[in-house]
Design a protein around this motif. Structure first.
Motif, PDB file in Angstrom:
ATOM      1  N   UNK A 111       0.852  -1.205   0.000  1.00  0.00           N
ATOM      2  CA  UNK A 111       0.000   0.000   0.000  1.00  0.00           C
ATOM      3  C   UNK A 111       0.884   1.251   0.000  1.00  0.00           C
ATOM      4  N   UNK A 112       0.450   2.254  -0.789  1.00  0.00           N
ATOM      5  CA  UNK A 112       1.072   3.587  -0.698  1.00  0.00           C
ATOM      6  C   UNK A 112       0.003   4.570  -0.240  1.00  0.00           C
ATOM      7  N   UNK A 113       0.322   5.355   0.782  1.00  0.00           N
ATOM      8  CA  UNK A 113      -0.543   6.478   1.146  1.00  0.00           C
ATOM      9  C   UNK A 113       0.253   7.759   0.907  1.00  0.00           C
ATOM     10  N   UNK A 114      -0.428   8.789   0.459  1.00  0.00           N
ATOM     11  CA  UNK A 114       0.260  10.060   0.174  1.00  0.00           C
ATOM     12  C   UNK A 114      -0.730  11.183   0.451  1.00  0.00           C
ATOM     13  N   UNK A 115      -0.501  11.903   1.540  1.00  0.00           N
ATOM     14  CA  UNK A 115      -1.420  12.982   1.915  1.00  0.00           C
ATOM     15  C   UNK A 115      -0.834  14.334   1.516  1.00  0.00           C
ATOM     16  N   UNK A 116      -1.503  15.000   0.600  1.00  0.00           N
ATOM     17  CA  UNK A 116      -1.132  16.357   0.165  1.00  0.00           C
ATOM     18  C   UNK A 116       0.335  16.442  -0.232  1.00  0.00           C
ATOM     19  N   UNK A 117       0.764  15.505  -1.081  1.00  0.00           N
ATOM     20  CA  UNK A 117       2.140  15.512  -1.557  1.00  0.00           C
ATOM     21  C   UNK A 117       2.219  15.701  -3.067  1.00  0.00           C
ATOM     22  N   UNK A 118       1.344  14.995  -3.789  1.00  0.00           N
ATOM     23  CA  UNK A 118       1.426  14.944  -5.260  1.00  0.00           C
ATOM     24  C   UNK A 118       1.557  16.315  -5.919  1.00  0.00           C
ATOM     25  N   UNK A 119       0.800  17.288  -5.409  1.00  0.00           N
ATOM     26  CA  UNK A 119       0.793  18.604  -6.079  1.00  0.00           C
ATOM     27  C   UNK A 119       2.145  19.305  -6.009  1.00  0.00           C
ATOM     28  N   UNK A 120       3.022  18.847  -5.102  1.00  0.00           N
ATOM     29  CA  UNK A 120       4.324  19.514  -4.960  1.00  0.00           C
ATOM     30  C   UNK A 120       5.435  18.806  -5.739  1.00  0.00           C
ATOM     31  N   UNK A 121       5.130  17.666  -6.362  1.00  0.00           N
ATOM     32  CA  UNK A 121       6.180  16.937  -7.068  1.00  0.00           C
ATOM     33  C   UNK A 121       6.468  17.628  -8.407  1.00  0.00           C
ATOM     34  N   UNK A 122       7.749  17.694  -8.800  1.00  0.00           N
ATOM     35  CA  UNK A 122       8.089  18.418 -10.029  1.00  0.00           C
ATOM     36  C   UNK A 122       7.610  17.717 -11.296  1.00  0.00           C
ATOM     37  N   UNK A 123       7.409  16.397 -11.234  1.00  0.00           N
ATOM     38  CA  UNK A 123       6.889  15.661 -12.393  1.00  0.00           C
ATOM     39  C   UNK A 123       5.917  14.603 -11.854  1.00  0.00           C
ATOM     40  N   UNK A 124       4.630  14.966 -11.881  1.00  0.00           N
ATOM     41  CA  UNK A 124       3.637  14.082 -11.239  1.00  0.00           C
ATOM     42  C   UNK A 124       3.469  12.770 -11.987  1.00  0.00           C
ATOM     43  N   UNK A 125       3.544  12.831 -13.325  1.00  0.00           N
ATOM     44  CA  UNK A 125       3.385  11.586 -14.091  1.00  0.00           C
ATOM     45  C   UNK A 125       4.500  10.608 -13.728  1.00  0.00           C
ATOM     46  N   UNK A 126       5.717  11.145 -13.599  1.00  0.00           N
ATOM     47  CA  UNK A 126       6.844  10.277 -13.220  1.00  0.00           C
ATOM     48  C   UNK A 126       6.607   9.705 -11.826  1.00  0.00           C
ATOM     49  N   UNK A 127       6.080  10.530 -10.923  1.00  0.00           N
ATOM     50  CA  UNK A 127       5.834  10.060  -9.550  1.00  0.00           C
ATOM     51  C   UNK A 127       4.773   8.952  -9.544  1.00  0.00           C
ATOM     52  N   UNK A 128       3.737   9.114 -10.356  1.00  0.00           N
ATOM     53  CA  UNK A 128       2.681   8.085 -10.403  1.00  0.00           C
ATOM     54  C   UNK A 128       3.244   6.785 -10.982  1.00  0.00           C
ATOM     55  N   UNK A 129       4.122   6.901 -11.973  1.00  0.00           N
ATOM     56  CA  UNK A 129       4.755   5.686 -12.534  1.00  0.00           C
ATOM     57  C   UNK A 129       5.641   5.004 -11.484  1.00  0.00           C
ATOM     58  N   UNK A 130       6.321   5.836 -10.675  1.00  0.00           N
ATOM     59  CA  UNK A 130       7.147   5.282  -9.604  1.00  0.00           C
ATOM     60  C   UNK A 130       6.290   4.551  -8.560  1.00  0.00           C
ATOM     61  N   UNK A 131       5.122   5.113  -8.284  1.00  0.00           N
ATOM     62  CA  UNK A 131       4.213   4.454  -7.316  1.00  0.00           C
ATOM     63  C   UNK A 131       3.867   3.059  -7.813  1.00  0.00           C
ATOM     64  N   UNK A 132       3.560   3.002  -9.115  1.00  0.00           N
ATOM     65  CA  UNK A 132       3.187   1.714  -9.713  1.00  0.00           C
ATOM     66  C   UNK A 132       4.367   0.733  -9.632  1.00  0.00           C
ATOM     67  N   UNK A 133       5.553   1.228  -9.902  1.00  0.00           N
ATOM     68  CA  UNK A 133       6.746   0.366  -9.909  1.00  0.00           C
ATOM     69  C   UNK A 133       6.991  -0.263  -8.534  1.00  0.00           C
ATOM     70  N   UNK A 134       6.882   0.548  -7.466  1.00  0.00           N
ATOM     71  CA  UNK A 134       7.251   0.019  -6.147  1.00  0.00           C
ATOM     72  C   UNK A 134       6.125  -0.791  -5.497  1.00  0.00           C
ATOM     73  N   UNK A 135       4.922  -0.750  -6.098  1.00  0.00           N
ATOM     74  CA  UNK A 135       3.819  -1.555  -5.551  1.00  0.00           C
ATOM     75  C   UNK A 135       3.939  -3.004  -6.020  1.00  0.00           C
ATOM     76  N   UNK A 136       3.613  -3.934  -5.126  1.00  0.00           N
ATOM     77  CA  UNK A 136       3.526  -5.346  -5.501  1.00  0.00           C
ATOM     78  C   UNK A 136       2.271  -5.533  -6.357  1.00  0.00           C
ATOM     79  N   UNK A 137       2.223  -6.591  -7.187  1.00  0.00           N
ATOM     80  CA  UNK A 137       1.008  -6.832  -7.968  1.00  0.00           C
ATOM     81  C   UNK A 137      -0.212  -6.884  -7.044  1.00  0.00           C
TER      82      UNK A 137
END
Ligand code: SAM
Length: 270
Positions: A111-137
């Protein structure tokens, strides 16, 4: 680290963030933890953990058999997180790094939880792809972003414009307004990254604060606009705080204020 992330504060700012901003963030945190439906033994990543508010709640939920990691780009925030008393539950590891390129193994979290973080990331699409990568199936994500300015943030923006500068007001409002993806943008971003079962839902909460004049000055001292606030003299700071209190009069409740707030919570599965 060369990463133009938003919401950056000094070491003292991080201590003030823990003392004041978490009085606000802490009212929202149980809601996101509830939505994440954490189970005993799960491995949880609190992304953009700040001073570790959600990581500590998650550690209690997943218990001693679970594992919790808090990742943030700000060393001051992590220093405060590390110095907090341990909670009864999972051990928490604190990792310095950027959400857009995490030094974390593939498929290492349930599980990933992220409270009020996404809007501050310099590249949100990259961050979302990273979330997918580190999550188990089958792993899931629950993240929140504001979906509109609330009466408090409107009052603070107005006071900054009046007592400090339009530029400072703009910087403050950007974190709450222009930088935040709306529900459609959030959904598209998650779908584009190939998350499944993507849902974005608004959540409402009545936020309560006592002693709003003290709170607003404390909150902003631990905020990226802290420098501008500290440039006001004592009288200017008092007038600033009174202005915010007056603007929030329609929301007075006892000695404090109670105002409506709303966030979007996105949930999805790998
Ligand atoms: C508004 S705070 C939220 C902190 C915490 N989630 C909470 O609920 O209290 C935003 C956080 O995002 C972090 N942040 C900003 N850009 C980041 C990035 N690129 N990678 C990781 N964390 C980042 C900031 O350092 C800050 O701690």
């Amino acid at each position: 680290m060369n990463d133009p992330s938003g919401y950056q504060v000094s070491a003292t700012g991080a201590e003030l963030y823990e003392r004041y901003a978490t009085q606000y963030m802490g009212q929202w945190a149980p809601d996101l933890i509830e939505v994440a439906a954490l189970q005993s033994g799960e491995r949880v990543l609190d992304l953009a953990c700040g001073t570790g508010l959600l990581a500590r709640l998650a550690a209690v939920r997943v218990g001693p058999a679970g594992q919790v990691t808090g990742l943030d780009i700000n060393v001051g925030m992590l220093a405060v997180a590390r110095a907090m008393p341990p909670v009864s539950g999972a051990t928490i590891s604190w990792v310095e790094g950027s959400a857009v390129a995490m030094d974390l193994s593939d498929a290492s979290f349930d599980v990933i939880v992220c409270q009020q973080g996404l809007q501050f990331f310099p590249d949100r699409d990259a961050a979302v792809r990273e979330m997918l990568r580190v999550l188990a199936p089958g792993g899931r994500v629950a993240l929140s972003v504001w979906n509109s300015p609330n009466p408090y943030s409107i009052a603070v923006g107005d006071a900054l414009e009046r007592f400090v500068s339009a530029e400072t007001a703009d910087k403050y409002r950007a974190g709450r307004l222009r930088l935040v993806p709306d529900a459609n943008a959030l959904r598209s971003m998650m779908v584009a990254a190939r998350f499944r079962e993507v849902e974005v839902r608004p959540h409402k909460l009545t936020i309560r604060h006592q002693a709003i004049e003290e709170f607003v000055l404390g909150h902003l001292s631990g905020h990226p606009v802290a420098g501008a606030i500290s440039s006001l003299d004592e009288e200017g700071r008092a007038a600033f705080a009174r202005h915010v209190k007056t603007a929030l009069m329609p929301y007075a409740e006892g000695d404090g204020v109670a105002y409506p707030d709303e966030v979007n919570i996105a949930t999805a599965r790998k």
